[in-house]
Write an enzyme that holds these catalytic residues in place. Structure first.
Site: not given
Length: 479
Positions: A65-66, A157-158, A70, A102
């Site tokens: 999982d990146l 992305d996974e 983006y 975040r």
DNA sequence: TGGGGTTAT
DNA sequence: ATAACCC
């Protein structure tokens, strides 16, 4: 093997893999005969407890999982963005953001206004054009395919990788004097102690080493970081990959699987249970994973249908026998654009032309030929605003053939087809209000599927050429 | 709520 | 063709 924790890509403040490893060793030290250095009965040509379980269906699955994908791609494109709070914007949404942002309160899928309010220093880049994300996404998948060809994509992305065979090969290579290599890489979920006498633990441990190698290759060859989860099925691998978050990995040992699934606060957090099913489950009074586990199977089957009911109830126990299905090349290419309002046919035609032009470039690069075209719209409506309508039709064979070459020859007939589909859905003599247009090219075929010996074979193979004037010349080979 | 994807019915 | 799911 280098330590991942020493990489420049490791985010500050998250370098706790060392601590976890030490904690595990401490836990191990308390168990007699279970530490990595403990003597193990020797036998020439292999290890006695590594007997191959014939017919064993136990798998080792890695979920990759990146991290904020983006945003990562944008920071690679423009390194000056590194270190600043960064959001990727599509229309008026921040669809993803880096960890700097975040920390300052920006969330995924947050409104741009709310995000700016929370974080005035937020740097925004437009991410409506997915080209670079898509390209990097496939590079990651291709890299993982070098480890094992069984790679399933989930979004951009996974990826799931079934590494069962790799694990078995490594265990067969294992000699008695190599026992020091039997150490876990990354975190162990729930701080569970590894039992080196347990074959399932050993296999997952080797899986964790492969996962570390994957992440290292991703960083060194492509410059991207991500998390990994290692477990015995896709559901558990996916759930465990998110436990330690950016750029870390976690392995789940079977004894902790109930702890993992019970850690979910609501059935809606279970992958495979979406919006609709969640609503129906809530109507039945089912909210927690435990509620779903203990609910009457019969009633659930009557409410949701046997297929969904049995599948999600197994999921609630952490059971998932779905295979890792190799994704291979994409099944479809689509481009869409959303907007406040489109209410005239000319306006629609212009948007459609734009979408189609990009698609033709993509399909040209791919090499295969789409045999079906689809037009999708979303009508404005204050309520119930998530439904879309579509019309599709076959692409005429003479258009398909021109697809790789001059795209202007293809544009006009394709736009004509799409506008027919449009008028089939939208009564253009009446007022209308659309908020989305999408064009999809699908039903992709490798080349023309004309069978050898038929007229089509000789007309459509590389032996045949069609000039712009429409005259066709061909050679027939005598075989 | 974007701009994509997949499979099942 | 739509509906569900995933990101």
């Amino acid at each position: 093997m280098e330590k991942l924790g020493a990489e420049p890509g490791e985010e500050a403040g998250c370098d706790d893999e060392e601590d976890a490893a030490k904690a595990m060793e401490r836990a191990e030290a308390g168990k007699a005969g279970c530490s990595p250095g403990a003597p193990v009965p020797e036998e020439p040509g292999g290890l006695p407890w590594l007997v191959p379980e014939g017919g064993s269906s136990s798998r080792v699955i890695v979920h990759v999982d990146l991290d904020c994908f983006y945003a990562q791609v944008e920071m690679i494109s423009n390194p000056e963005l590194k270190g600043k709070p960064l959001g990727v914007q599509q229309k008026y949404l921040v669809v993803t953001c880096n960890y700097e942002a975040r920390k300052l309160g920006v969330k995924k899928l947050m409104n741009v206004r709310d995000a700016k309010e929370k974080c005035p220093q937020l740097v925004l880049v437009n991410g409506e054009d997915l080209t670079r994300y898509r390209e990097m996404s496939y590079k990651v998948t291709e890299l993982l395919e070098e480890f094992s060809p069984v790679v399933e994509r989930l979004g951009f992305d996974e990826n799931f990788v079934d590494v069962t065979e790799m694990v078995e090969k490594r265990l067969q290579q294992l000699q008695s004097d190599d026992l020091s290599v039997l150490t876990v890489s990354g975190h162990v979920y729930n701080d569970q102690a590894v039992n080196l006498h347990d074959i399932s633990h050993i296999r997952l441990l080797v899986g964790s080493q492969i996962a570390a190698e994957m992440r290292e290759a991703m960083y060194h060859q492509l410059g991207v970081t991500g998390c990994a989860g290692v477990a015995s099925n896709k559901l558990l691998a996916k759930l465990v990959s998110g436990v330690f978050k950016p750029n870390q990995q976690t392995v789940l040992l079977p004894e902790s699987s109930q702890v993992l699934i019970q850690s979910l606060n609501h059935v809606k957090e279970m992958p495979g249970i979406g919006y609709k099913t969640t609503k129906r489950l809530e109507a039945l009074g089912i909210r927690s994973v435990r509620d779903l586990q203990t609910f009457s199977s019969k009633i659930l089957e009557k409410e949701l249908g046997i297929s969904v009911a049995q599948r999600i109830q197994k999921l609630s126990f952490g059971e998932d026998n779905s295979p890792v299905t190799p994704s291979g090349p994409p099944q479809s290419f689509s481009e869409e654009d959303s907007f406040k309002k489109c209410s005239s046919e000319v306006e629609a035609k212009n948007k459609i032309e734009e979408l189609l032009a990009s698609l033709l470039n993509r399909v040209c690069q791919d090499g295969r030929k789409p045999h079906t075209v689809r037009l999708i719209i979303r009508r404005f409506s204050s309520e119930h605003h998530w439904s879309r309508e579509s019309r599709q039709c076959p692409i005429p064979s003479h258009v398909i053939q021109k697809l790789g070459t001059g795209n202007h020859d293809v544009m006009t007939p394709m736009v004509d087809i799409l506008m027919k589909l449009f008028r089939n859905m939208v009564n253009v003599k009446m007022p209308f209000h659309l908020t989305l247009l999408s064009v999809c090219l699908c039903n992709l075929k490798a080349l023309n599927t004309a069978k050898k010996g038929t007229i089509d074979y000789y007309l459509t193979s590389s032996l045949s050429t069609t000039s712009r004037s429409g005259k066709r010349s061909f050679v027939i080979l005598l075989e």
